[in-house]
Write a protein that holds these residues in place. Structure first.
Motif, PDB file in Angstrom:
ATOM      1  N   ARG A 248       7.821  -7.116  10.197  1.00 24.94           N
ATOM      2  CA  ARG A 248       8.289  -6.447   9.171  1.00 24.94           C
ATOM      3  C   ARG A 248       7.760  -5.010   8.970  1.00 24.94           C
ATOM      4  O   ARG A 248       6.453  -4.684   9.305  1.00 24.94           O
ATOM      5  N   THR A 249       8.665  -4.079   8.587  1.00 24.86           N
ATOM      6  CA  THR A 249       8.124  -2.663   8.342  1.00 24.86           C
ATOM      7  C   THR A 249       7.361  -2.541   7.112  1.00 24.86           C
ATOM      8  O   THR A 249       7.416  -3.559   6.257  1.00 24.86           O
ATOM      9  N   ASP A 250       6.522  -1.575   6.963  1.00 29.22           N
ATOM     10  CA  ASP A 250       6.007  -1.152   5.782  1.00 29.22           C
ATOM     11  C   ASP A 250       6.951  -1.186   4.451  1.00 29.22           C
ATOM     12  O   ASP A 250       6.460  -1.668   3.429  1.00 29.22           O
ATOM     13  N   ALA A 251       8.105  -0.586   4.751  1.00 31.44           N
ATOM     14  CA  ALA A 251       9.171  -0.842   3.620  1.00 31.44           C
ATOM     15  C   ALA A 251       9.511  -1.985   3.204  1.00 31.44           C
ATOM     16  O   ALA A 251       9.586  -2.337   1.996  1.00 31.44           O
ATOM     17  N   GLU A 252       9.407  -2.895   4.164  1.00 28.09           N
ATOM     18  CA  GLU A 252      10.047  -4.138   3.954  1.00 28.09           C
ATOM     19  C   GLU A 252       8.993  -4.800   3.091  1.00 28.09           C
ATOM     20  O   GLU A 252       9.401  -5.650   2.249  1.00 28.09           O
TER      21      GLU A 252
ATOM     22  N   ILE B 129      -2.017  -4.713  -3.728  1.00 27.94           N
ATOM     23  CA  ILE B 129      -1.202  -5.105  -3.148  1.00 27.94           C
ATOM     24  C   ILE B 129      -1.156  -4.475  -1.725  1.00 27.94           C
ATOM     25  O   ILE B 129      -0.798  -4.967  -0.544  1.00 27.94           O
ATOM     26  N   ARG B 130      -1.216  -3.019  -1.816  1.00 26.30           N
ATOM     27  CA  ARG B 130      -1.295  -2.288  -0.488  1.00 26.30           C
ATOM     28  C   ARG B 130      -2.141  -2.518   0.345  1.00 26.30           C
ATOM     29  O   ARG B 130      -2.200  -2.639   1.494  1.00 26.30           O
ATOM     30  N   ALA B 131      -3.288  -3.127  -0.009  1.00 26.24           N
ATOM     31  CA  ALA B 131      -4.501  -3.318   0.601  1.00 26.24           C
ATOM     32  C   ALA B 131      -4.413  -4.850   1.263  1.00 26.24           C
ATOM     33  O   ALA B 131      -4.772  -5.068   2.495  1.00 26.24           O
ATOM     34  N   HIS B 132      -3.720  -5.715   1.044  1.00 22.21           N
ATOM     35  CA  HIS B 132      -3.893  -6.973   1.330  1.00 22.21           C
ATOM     36  C   HIS B 132      -2.485  -7.811   1.961  1.00 22.21           C
ATOM     37  O   HIS B 132      -2.558  -8.614   2.474  1.00 22.21           O
ATOM     38  N   LEU B 133      -1.333  -7.133   1.358  1.00 21.93           N
ATOM     39  CA  LEU B 133      -0.001  -7.639   1.896  1.00 21.93           C
ATOM     40  C   LEU B 133       0.567  -6.983   3.117  1.00 21.93           C
ATOM     41  O   LEU B 133       0.539  -5.871   3.061  1.00 21.93           O
ATOM     42  N   GLY B 134       0.449  -7.800   4.084  1.00 25.64           N
ATOM     43  CA  GLY B 134       1.011  -7.101   5.272  1.00 25.64           C
ATOM     44  C   GLY B 134       1.335  -8.170   6.247  1.00 25.64           C
ATOM     45  O   GLY B 134       1.465  -9.199   5.959  1.00 25.64           O
ATOM     46  N   PRO B 135       1.354  -7.567   7.633  1.00 28.81           N
ATOM     47  CA  PRO B 135       1.616  -8.397   8.940  1.00 28.81           C
ATOM     48  C   PRO B 135       0.704  -9.944   8.953  1.00 28.81           C
ATOM     49  O   PRO B 135       1.338 -10.747   9.571  1.00 28.81           O
ATOM     50  N   ASP B 136      -0.414 -10.069   8.316  1.00 30.42           N
ATOM     51  CA  ASP B 136      -1.111 -11.189   8.555  1.00 30.42           C
ATOM     52  C   ASP B 136      -0.880 -12.357   7.164  1.00 30.42           C
ATOM     53  O   ASP B 136      -1.446 -13.124   7.235  1.00 30.42           O
ATOM     54  N   THR B 137      -0.226 -11.683   6.252  1.00 27.17           N
ATOM     55  CA  THR B 137      -0.124 -12.428   5.225  1.00 27.17           C
ATOM     56  C   THR B 137       1.088 -13.706   5.361  1.00 27.17           C
ATOM     57  O   THR B 137       2.008 -13.550   5.978  1.00 27.17           O
ATOM     58  N   VAL B 138       0.523 -14.919   4.995  1.00 26.10           N
ATOM     59  CA  VAL B 138       1.473 -16.099   5.242  1.00 26.10           C
ATOM     60  C   VAL B 138       2.246 -16.524   3.592  1.00 26.10           C
ATOM     61  O   VAL B 138       2.831 -17.221   3.702  1.00 26.10           O
ATOM     62  N   GLY B 139       1.431 -16.256   2.811  1.00 27.04           N
ATOM     63  CA  GLY B 139       1.897 -16.515   1.260  1.00 27.04           C
ATOM     64  C   GLY B 139       1.334 -15.496   0.179  1.00 27.04           C
ATOM     65  O   GLY B 139       0.230 -15.258   0.325  1.00 27.04           O
TER      66      GLY B 139
END
Length: 98
Positions: free
Chosen positions: A14-18, A78-88
């Protein structure tokens, strides 16, 4: 009464915007679950390596989301931890009972 909500993610990129759209959608759902409990709220982000990051407070989800970053740091969290490695991402609201 208490409330719990969550979003599970597949492995697609997903992109940063997504990711920010997901954060806004989650925040909207979390605020709207506030009528299930207004005494405390928390959010947990689980990453692929089973690392868990959380933010919780004895306040409403709406106040946590709307507060500036100096008070709770929700958007910074949210900005620090939500991203490509997030599963939930999981949210809860709590209503104190006697």
């Amino acid at each position: 009464m208490c409330g719990i909500l969550g979003i599970c993610f597949d492995g697609r990129e997903r992109t940063d915007a997504e990711w920010m759209d997901i954060a806004w959608d989650f925040s909207y759902l979390w605020i709207h679950s506030m009528d299930r409990g207004k005494d405390a709220a928390g959010v947990y982000i689980v990453n692929r390596d089973s690392e868990i990051h959380y933010l919780k407070a004895q306040d409403t989800s709406e106040n946590i989301v709307d507060a500036d970053d100096d008070m709770y740091g929700y958007w910074e969290f949210i900005r620090a931890h939500l991203g490509p490695d997030t599963v939930g991402i999981i949210g809860h609201t709590r209503a104190a009972t006697t």
